[in-house]
Design a protein around this motif. Structure first.
Motif, short mmCIF file in Angstrom:
data_model
loop_
_atom_site.label_atom_id
_atom_site.label_comp_id
_atom_site.label_asym_id
_atom_site.label_seq_id
_atom_site.Cartn_x
_atom_site.Cartn_y
_atom_site.Cartn_z
N GLY A 216 0.85 -1.18 0.00
CA GLY A 216 0.00 0.00 0.00
C GLY A 216 0.89 1.24 0.00
N VAL A 217 0.37 2.38 0.48
CA VAL A 217 1.22 3.58 0.45
C VAL A 217 2.15 3.65 1.66
N GLY A 218 1.91 2.82 2.65
CA GLY A 218 2.80 2.78 3.82
C GLY A 218 2.89 4.13 4.48
N VAL A 296 -5.91 -5.79 5.43
CA VAL A 296 -5.26 -4.47 5.33
C VAL A 296 -6.34 -3.40 5.20
N PRO A 297 -6.05 -2.18 5.71
CA PRO A 297 -7.07 -1.13 5.65
C PRO A 297 -7.19 -0.53 4.25
N GLY A 298 -8.27 0.17 4.02
CA GLY A 298 -8.45 0.88 2.76
C GLY A 298 -7.56 2.13 2.74
N TYR A 299 -7.40 2.73 1.56
CA TYR A 299 -6.53 3.90 1.41
C TYR A 299 -6.97 5.03 2.33
N ARG A 300 -8.28 5.27 2.41
CA ARG A 300 -8.77 6.40 3.21
C ARG A 300 -8.62 6.17 4.71
N LEU A 333 -2.29 -0.20 -20.47
CA LEU A 333 -1.35 0.07 -19.37
C LEU A 333 -2.10 -0.03 -18.06
N ARG A 334 -1.46 -0.61 -17.06
CA ARG A 334 -2.18 -0.77 -15.79
C ARG A 334 -1.18 -0.74 -14.63
N THR A 335 -1.51 -0.03 -13.60
CA THR A 335 -0.66 -0.06 -12.39
C THR A 335 -1.53 0.17 -11.17
N GLY A 336 -1.14 -0.40 -10.06
CA GLY A 336 -1.93 -0.18 -8.85
C GLY A 336 -1.22 -0.65 -7.62
N LYS A 337 -1.66 -0.11 -6.50
CA LYS A 337 -1.17 -0.56 -5.18
C LYS A 337 -2.21 -1.52 -4.61
N ARG A 338 -1.74 -2.35 -3.66
CA ARG A 338 -2.63 -3.32 -3.00
C ARG A 338 -3.37 -4.19 -4.01
N MET A 339 -2.59 -4.72 -4.94
CA MET A 339 -3.16 -5.60 -5.94
C MET A 339 -3.00 -7.06 -5.49
N ALA A 340 -3.50 -7.96 -6.31
CA ALA A 340 -3.51 -9.38 -5.93
C ALA A 340 -2.10 -9.97 -5.89
N ASP A 341 -1.17 -9.37 -6.61
CA ASP A 341 0.18 -9.93 -6.68
C ASP A 341 1.15 -8.77 -6.97
#
Ligand code: BG6
Length: 486
Positions: A216-218, A296-300, A333-341
């Motif tokens: 996540g964003v840590g 894990v918590p949500g971003y907000r 194109l695809r990018t993300g945090k807290r993804m499945a892998d």
């Protein structure tokens, strides 16, 4: 090529990047005996600290980022001897006396200024380096991302830094270009005759580029909230990968030849209109979920988060490169945090065979597919159709695999090691030129503007998944699937 003596001054020398990446990278190069005997590293920070106290901090914050397999106390000690802490306020011109005193004025010593600071400080630091006499025609400056937050700020940084340093002295880092597989992609494309004839719209049906992270964003909320996935990952890392996939063969591997070709790709990316933006861009934000079985918590709900934040942690985009070679081939194109892998890969899918001579039932036909893996395992996979053994003529997809770690036993270099070496050697090929940076921002900016004006919020997705369903729909509309979801 042996390195000339150098003084490397790191602004932001006590920060996260310095501790996690830069100093461990210098350790590895010291261990490989690449550093000249008197090379020095000056770590700059605001706080008054003795050198010993700083070395203790290194022990706690940098040393754990050196793998145990390569840790040797004698090398660490040698590295520590090269390091000097310099307390100064980088925004205050008077403070530069401390740095002038610490650096060697010898013209045979290369002076490198690594700005691992927020971009808002870049111009000021460069002006101060100039007024203190530290910026000379032999010095180099390294600019760490984010390089601005939109086209105007990127242009301003380029213009301000350009007043002090010439383009050949400016190293704009995108650490993805330092990854071994990215350079291997150049080798694959331009060191073999096999792929080049097929590397075009006649034979390629689509290209997918994914950088997915389980993290996540840590503790980076302060930075991330004003950045988001588009600025943090897509504007730089993903577009750079796209450029290497799509560029025309450069005339040589020299910096301008490669960067000219990358620039042409950025300039040929299909421009968005308000209608095409709504159809081809998906932004998401993670909610609570499970990653590797851990809640894990949500971003907000992350530490220091704005509970109403509209910052995207996921983005998926469909675009095209409008050239003779690529017209009509979708690039996803695809990018993300807290993804499945956690993975980074480029998938080149070839067209279906034009006609099948095989009539046997139970054959499962798939298009040939080349997967270039950057992370976690570096390698290439090529899916081919083969006959299953035995009676009959049944076809099945099989994989040809090349695992770089197994094929090449030579020790690998982390991205920052490679890039720091290139800075010290003065090689610019793997760094972005000012016009490339601006072209990337120019393409991304309509998306930023659109999101700004839009009332809608990012689409929520559960942590530990592949992002919002809209991202699957984006590619599904063309009768395709993301590789991991197929
Ligand atoms: C950085 C981003 O540039 O790249 C981070 O700021 C991201 O948010 C990181 O986590 C990913 O890099 P890598 O090399 O770990 O894939």
């Amino acid at each position: 090529m042996a390195l000339a003596e150098f003084d490397l001054a790191i602004f932001g020398g006590t920060g996260d990047l310095s501790m996690r990446k830069l100093l461990p990278a210098m350790y590895s190069r010291d261990r490989a005996n690449d550093l000249p005997p008197n090379a020095r590293i000056l770590c700059i920070g605001r706080h008054e600290l003795s050198n010993d106290a700083f070395l203790q901090q290194l022990d706690k914050d940098a040393r754990p980022h050196i793998s145990m397999e390569i840790f040797e106390p004698a090398v660490w000690e040698r590295l520590c001897k090269r390091i000097q802490y310099v307390a100064m306020d980088a925004t205050d011109a008077k403070s530069y006396k401390a740095l002038v005193a610490a650096m060697r004025p010898d013209p045979t010593v290369t002076n490198v200024f690594y700005l691992a600071t927020p971009p808002a400080l870049f111009s000021k630091i460069c002006r101060n380096l100039s007024s203190s006499g530290l910026a000379t025609p032999n010095s180099r400056v390294v600019l760490e991302k984010p390089l601005g937050r939109d086209l105007a700020s990127a242009k301003q940084i380029n213009a301000e830094v350009g007043k002090i340093f010439s383009e050949s002295q400016i190293f704009r880092i995108d650490h993805y270009l330092g990854k071994e597989t990215v350079q291997n992609l150049l080798a694959l494309r331009f060191g073999n005759v096999l792929f080049e004839p097929l590397w075009r719209r006649e034979w390629i049906s689509d290209v997918q580029i994914t950088i997915a992270e389980e993290l996540g964003v840590g503790n980076r909320m302060g930075y991330y909230e004003s950045s988001g996935a588009l600025r943090d990952m897509l504007q730089n890392h993903l577009l750079q990968l796209l450029c290497i996939v799509a560029m025309e063969p450069p005339v040589s591997i020299t910096s301008d030849a490669v960067r000219d070709e990358k620039l042409k790709v950025l300039r040929s990316l299909k421009r968005f209109t308000p209608v095409s933006l709504a159809q081809n861009v998906v932004r998401g934000q993670y909610r609570a979920g499970h990653v590797n079985g851990i809640a894990v918590p949500g971003y907000r709900k992350e530490q220091d988060a704005d509970p109403h934040s509209r910052t995207e942690t996921f983005v998926a985009i469909k675009t095209e490169v409008d050239t003779w070679r690529w017209a009509g081939v979708p690039f996803y194109l695809r990018t993300g945090k807290r993804m499945a892998d956690s993975l980074a890969e480029i998938v080149i899918r070839f067209k279906k065979i034009p006609h099948s001579i095989f009539t046997q039932p139970n054959s499962s036909f798939e298009s040939n597919c080349l997967v270039i893996r950057l992370q976690p395992d570096e390698g290439l996979h090529l899916n081919l159709m083969a006959k299953t053994p035995g009676d009959g003529m049944r076809l099945k997809p099989v994989e040809l695999e090349l695992n770089f770690r197994e094929s090449f036993k030579a020790p690998r270099m982390e991205a920052y090691e490679r890039l720091l070496l290139d800075v010290l050697r003065g090689q610019l090929t793997l760094f972005m030129r000012s016009d490339e940076l601006e072209a990337a921002w120019e393409w991304v900016e309509p998306i930023l503007d659109y999101w700004e004006q839009e009332e809608n919020e990012p689409i929520p997705y559960s942590a530990g998944t592949w992002g919002p369903a809209a991202a699957s729909a984006l590619i599904g509309r063309d009768g395709l699937q993301w590789r991991e979801e197929a």
